[in-house]
Design an enzyme around this catalytic site. Sequence first.
Site, short mmCIF file in Angstrom:
data_model
loop_
_atom_site.label_atom_id
_atom_site.label_comp_id
_atom_site.label_asym_id
_atom_site.label_seq_id
_atom_site.Cartn_x
_atom_site.Cartn_y
_atom_site.Cartn_z
N ILE A 135 -23.63 94.30 79.37
CA ILE A 135 -24.28 94.22 80.67
C ILE A 135 -24.60 92.75 80.93
O ILE A 135 -24.71 91.95 80.01
CB ILE A 135 -25.54 95.10 80.78
CG1 ILE A 135 -26.52 94.81 79.64
CG2 ILE A 135 -25.17 96.56 80.79
CD1 ILE A 135 -27.79 95.67 79.71
N ASP A 136 -24.72 92.39 82.20
CA ASP A 136 -24.88 91.00 82.57
C ASP A 136 -26.18 90.41 82.03
O ASP A 136 -27.13 91.13 81.73
CB ASP A 136 -24.87 90.86 84.10
CG ASP A 136 -23.57 91.32 84.72
OD1 ASP A 136 -22.52 91.18 84.05
OD2 ASP A 136 -23.59 91.84 85.86
N ARG A 137 -26.20 89.09 81.98
CA ARG A 137 -27.35 88.37 81.44
C ARG A 137 -28.67 88.79 82.09
O ARG A 137 -29.66 89.02 81.41
CB ARG A 137 -27.13 86.86 81.64
CG ARG A 137 -28.31 86.01 81.23
CD ARG A 137 -28.04 84.54 81.48
NE ARG A 137 -29.19 83.73 81.11
CZ ARG A 137 -29.21 82.40 81.13
NH1 ARG A 137 -28.14 81.74 81.52
NH2 ARG A 137 -30.29 81.74 80.78
N ARG A 236 -22.88 95.55 91.46
CA ARG A 236 -23.20 94.39 92.29
C ARG A 236 -22.16 94.20 93.39
O ARG A 236 -22.49 93.94 94.55
CB ARG A 236 -23.31 93.15 91.41
CG ARG A 236 -24.43 93.24 90.38
CD ARG A 236 -24.31 92.16 89.30
NE ARG A 236 -24.49 90.82 89.86
CZ ARG A 236 -24.29 89.71 89.16
NH1 ARG A 236 -23.88 89.78 87.89
NH2 ARG A 236 -24.48 88.52 89.72
#
Length: 303
Positions: A135-137, A236
């Site tokens: 998963i993204d930062r 997103r």
Amino acid sequence: MIQELSVSGEGGRLDKYLSTRLPDLTRSYVVKLLKEGCVTVNGGTVRSSYQVKAGDRICVEIPEAVEPEILPQKLELDILYEDADILLVNKPKGMVVHPAAGHDSGTLVNGLMDHCKGNLSGINGVLRPGIVHRIDRDTTGVLVVCKNDRAHNHVAEQLKVHSITRRYYAIVHGVVREENGTVHAPIGRHATDRKRMAVNQKNGKDAVTHYRVLKRFRRFTYLECRLETGRTHQIRVHMASIGHPILGDPVYGPAKCPFPGLAGQTLHAGILGIIHPRTGEYMEFQAPLPEYFQSLLKKLETD
């Protein structure tokens, strides 16, 4: 590795031309290669601003990638579940999952290597031990880690056939009118900015996101999003594509965040359900909303 390119027409600036012709290279990396003399045009070195002309012969020498040694690092990990095969962790905001350029320490992998004493699957190589998905930062929430290759293969197959339960919670711009909906649109690299993803009908991969409204506010909506597929930046990109980008998203949302101090998108991987690779039992894990997310919901409630 050496790449040789022949120019058939006017190409504009050399750095931009190379990042277009060699999409695996970022423009900043191309500039680095130019500074180090790894790029020649017609046998001579030139500046990044060189204007590419028809008939030019460009030679790019790309150094072999050297994988850095990833060291165990004692980090505070919020572990939701652990056994001999898998580990479920609640990733905090701001933590990178695995080492990459500019992030060679403080990553989840660094912490896992210390916690698991090297007992992690090796299928994804030395930079991503135990990592099946990411998963993204600035996305928080639950992530499954595999401790051996058998477990890794089992969980990876579930990801491949889209049988894993993944529910995310997000605050998006605007008031979503319908109670629930589905975005079914392929996702691929952005046509001109390779650091971004986009709905890409020509070269994208199939992507499906289901969403339902949990709460409407004056200017925002609190949603639950269920992933049917798992493309990079999927939620997103999909929410932005229907006019409801995620609040705080610096890439796909408005340039100016309406809440100063909010770092990154308000997106939380709240629920993850898998078939256990050894027992065959379905198990579901939940990561509570982080404090910043709860505080933001309260603020929107009183707005």
